[in-house]
Design a protein around this motif. Structure first.
Motif, PDB file in Angstrom:
ATOM      1  N   ARG A 152       6.166   9.211   4.174  1.00 13.76           N
ATOM      2  CA  ARG A 152       5.838   8.761   2.743  1.00 13.76           C
ATOM      3  C   ARG A 152       5.888   7.296   2.696  1.00 13.76           C
ATOM      4  NH1 ARG A 152       2.774  10.844  -0.408  1.00 13.76           N
ATOM      5  NH2 ARG A 152       3.698  12.589  -1.054  1.00 13.76           N
ATOM      6  N   MET A 153       4.738   6.796   2.358  1.00 15.39           N
ATOM      7  CA  MET A 153       4.923   5.196   1.969  1.00 15.39           C
ATOM      8  C   MET A 153       4.104   4.715   0.891  1.00 15.39           C
ATOM      9  SD  MET A 153       3.830   3.456   5.589  1.00 15.39           S
ATOM     10  CE  MET A 153       4.115   4.202   7.043  1.00 15.39           C
ATOM     11  N   THR A 154       4.647   3.939   0.033  1.00 19.45           N
ATOM     12  CA  THR A 154       3.944   3.349  -1.197  1.00 19.45           C
ATOM     13  C   THR A 154       3.939   1.745  -1.315  1.00 19.45           C
ATOM     14  OG1 THR A 154       4.238   3.707  -3.783  1.00 19.45           O
ATOM     15  CG2 THR A 154       6.413   3.542  -2.449  1.00 19.45           C
ATOM     16  N   VAL A 155       2.990   1.549  -2.150  1.00 20.25           N
ATOM     17  CA  VAL A 155       3.189  -0.027  -2.629  1.00 20.25           C
ATOM     18  C   VAL A 155       2.763   0.022  -3.974  1.00 20.25           C
ATOM     19  CG1 VAL A 155       0.973  -0.489  -1.566  1.00 20.25           C
ATOM     20  CG2 VAL A 155       2.375  -2.260  -2.001  1.00 20.25           C
ATOM     21  N   SER A 156       3.080  -0.843  -4.930  1.00 19.76           N
ATOM     22  CA  SER A 156       2.617  -0.994  -6.210  1.00 19.76           C
ATOM     23  C   SER A 156       2.820  -2.591  -6.722  1.00 19.76           C
ATOM     24  CB  SER A 156       3.287  -0.141  -7.324  1.00 19.76           C
ATOM     25  OG  SER A 156       4.739  -0.636  -7.211  1.00 19.76           O
ATOM     26  N   VAL A 157       1.630  -2.951  -7.519  1.00 20.17           N
ATOM     27  CA  VAL A 157       1.704  -4.142  -7.987  1.00 20.17           C
ATOM     28  C   VAL A 157       1.551  -4.107  -9.574  1.00 20.17           C
ATOM     29  CG1 VAL A 157       0.515  -6.453  -8.016  1.00 20.17           C
ATOM     30  CG2 VAL A 157       0.725  -5.301  -5.820  1.00 20.17           C
ATOM     31  N   GLN A 158       2.252  -4.581 -10.355  1.00 20.14           N
ATOM     32  CA  GLN A 158       2.031  -4.418 -11.794  1.00 20.14           C
ATOM     33  C   GLN A 158       2.096  -5.867 -12.534  1.00 20.14           C
ATOM     34  OE1 GLN A 158       5.148  -1.995 -13.654  1.00 20.14           O
ATOM     35  NE2 GLN A 158       4.356  -2.494 -15.748  1.00 20.14           N
ATOM     36  N   ALA A 159       0.993  -6.285 -13.230  1.00 21.45           N
ATOM     37  CA  ALA A 159       0.946  -7.589 -13.989  1.00 21.45           C
ATOM     38  C   ALA A 159       1.900  -7.167 -15.312  1.00 21.45           C
ATOM     39  CB  ALA A 159      -0.219  -7.916 -14.137  1.00 21.45           C
ATOM     40  N   ARG A 160       2.633  -8.038 -15.695  1.00 26.19           N
ATOM     41  CA  ARG A 160       3.383  -8.026 -17.047  1.00 26.19           C
ATOM     42  C   ARG A 160       2.471  -7.476 -17.966  1.00 26.19           C
ATOM     43  NH1 ARG A 160       8.877  -9.471 -18.395  1.00 26.19           N
ATOM     44  NH2 ARG A 160       8.773 -10.862 -16.653  1.00 26.19           N
ATOM     45  N   GLY A 161       2.952  -6.483 -18.703  1.00 24.81           N
ATOM     46  CA  GLY A 161       1.887  -5.947 -19.772  1.00 24.81           C
ATOM     47  C   GLY A 161       0.811  -4.972 -19.404  1.00 24.81           C
ATOM     48  N   SER A 162       0.735  -4.521 -18.128  1.00 27.57           N
ATOM     49  CA  SER A 162      -0.296  -3.864 -17.650  1.00 27.57           C
ATOM     50  C   SER A 162       0.342  -2.779 -16.784  1.00 27.57           C
ATOM     51  CB  SER A 162      -1.138  -4.529 -16.788  1.00 27.57           C
ATOM     52  OG  SER A 162      -1.963  -5.366 -17.243  1.00 27.57           O
ATOM     53  N   HIS A 163      -0.515  -1.694 -16.469  1.00 33.34           N
ATOM     54  CA  HIS A 163      -0.073  -0.635 -15.818  1.00 33.34           C
ATOM     55  C   HIS A 163       0.020  -0.809 -14.484  1.00 33.34           C
ATOM     56  CE1 HIS A 163      -0.090   2.418 -19.137  1.00 33.34           C
ATOM     57  NE2 HIS A 163      -1.135   2.100 -19.366  1.00 33.34           N
ATOM     58  N   PRO A 164       1.000  -0.278 -13.460  1.00 35.40           N
ATOM     59  CA  PRO A 164       1.002  -0.689 -11.908  1.00 35.40           C
ATOM     60  C   PRO A 164      -0.352  -0.177 -11.240  1.00 35.40           C
ATOM     61  CG  PRO A 164       2.658   0.946 -12.479  1.00 35.40           C
ATOM     62  CD  PRO A 164       1.914   0.454 -13.776  1.00 35.40           C
ATOM     63  N   ARG A 165      -0.598  -0.910 -10.338  1.00 38.68           N
ATOM     64  CA  ARG A 165      -1.779  -0.281  -9.382  1.00 38.68           C
ATOM     65  C   ARG A 165      -0.840   0.336  -8.197  1.00 38.68           C
ATOM     66  NH1 ARG A 165      -7.102  -2.502  -9.491  1.00 38.68           N
ATOM     67  NH2 ARG A 165      -7.477  -0.668  -8.180  1.00 38.68           N
ATOM     68  N   VAL A 166      -1.212   1.619  -7.728  1.00 39.49           N
ATOM     69  CA  VAL A 166      -0.229   2.227  -6.733  1.00 39.49           C
ATOM     70  C   VAL A 166      -0.945   2.816  -5.538  1.00 39.49           C
ATOM     71  CG1 VAL A 166       1.464   3.891  -6.539  1.00 39.49           C
ATOM     72  CG2 VAL A 166       1.424   2.745  -8.475  1.00 39.49           C
ATOM     73  N   ASP A 167      -0.322   2.686  -4.453  1.00 39.52           N
ATOM     74  CA  ASP A 167      -1.041   3.565  -3.011  1.00 39.52           C
ATOM     75  C   ASP A 167       0.248   4.283  -2.625  1.00 39.52           C
ATOM     76  OD1 ASP A 167      -2.635   4.601  -1.392  1.00 39.52           O
ATOM     77  OD2 ASP A 167      -2.288   2.676   0.222  1.00 39.52           O
ATOM     78  N   THR A 168      -0.031   5.646  -2.755  1.00 40.55           N
ATOM     79  CA  THR A 168       1.213   6.103  -2.079  1.00 40.55           C
ATOM     80  C   THR A 168       0.498   7.396  -1.309  1.00 40.55           C
ATOM     81  OG1 THR A 168       2.637   5.872  -4.150  1.00 40.55           O
ATOM     82  CG2 THR A 168       3.077   7.968  -2.638  1.00 40.55           C
TER      83      THR A 168
END
Length: 128
Positions: free
Chosen positions: A76-92
């Motif tokens: 199981r691997m995951t990465v997420s990037v979230q700009a303040r005030g937005s929802h995160p973009r995730v790959d899991t």
């Protein structure tokens, strides 16, 4: 004569594609071992017990990739990037080498980056 040249070119092109594909499948060349990279320059690397997260910046875009320290077995691997005030973009998912790349348009906003491999994970805190 013209048809023979065309057939020869097609055959040479097909042979080149098959040779390149064999290197990628077998992993004997660098093409099979390459980890996708985000656009821009690397601004930070977050190390943790089972992997690392590479963070990149290109103008208004922030991007991240999680890479396993011990690639090969699916886990199981995951990465997420979230700009303040937005929802995160995730790959899991269950991957053998890496999760991502994942990117967001952040502009001048701070971003929060998270990554994980197996049961271990890391968080960047807000990066401005």
């Amino acid at each position: 004569m013209r048809g023979d040249r065309a057939h020869r070119r097609i055959a040479l092109g097909a042979a080149a594609l098959m040779a390149f594909g064999a290197v990628g499948i077998n992993g004997t060349g660098t093409a099979g071992a390459a980890v996708p990279r985000c656009q821009g320059r690397k601004v930070k690397t977050l190390d943790f017990a089972t992997g690392r997260v590479h963070i990149y910046r290109a103008h208004l875009i922030r991007c991240a990739v999680t890479v396993a320290k011990s690639p090969g077995k699916r886990q199981r691997m995951t990465v997420s990037v979230q700009a303040r005030g937005s929802h995160p973009r995730v790959d899991t998912g269950d991957y053998s080498r890496h999760a991502g790349p994942v990117s967001v348009t952040a502009g001048s906003r701070c971003v929060l980056v998270r990554g994980g491999v197996g049961s271990r994970s890391v968080s960047s805190g807000w990066l401005c």
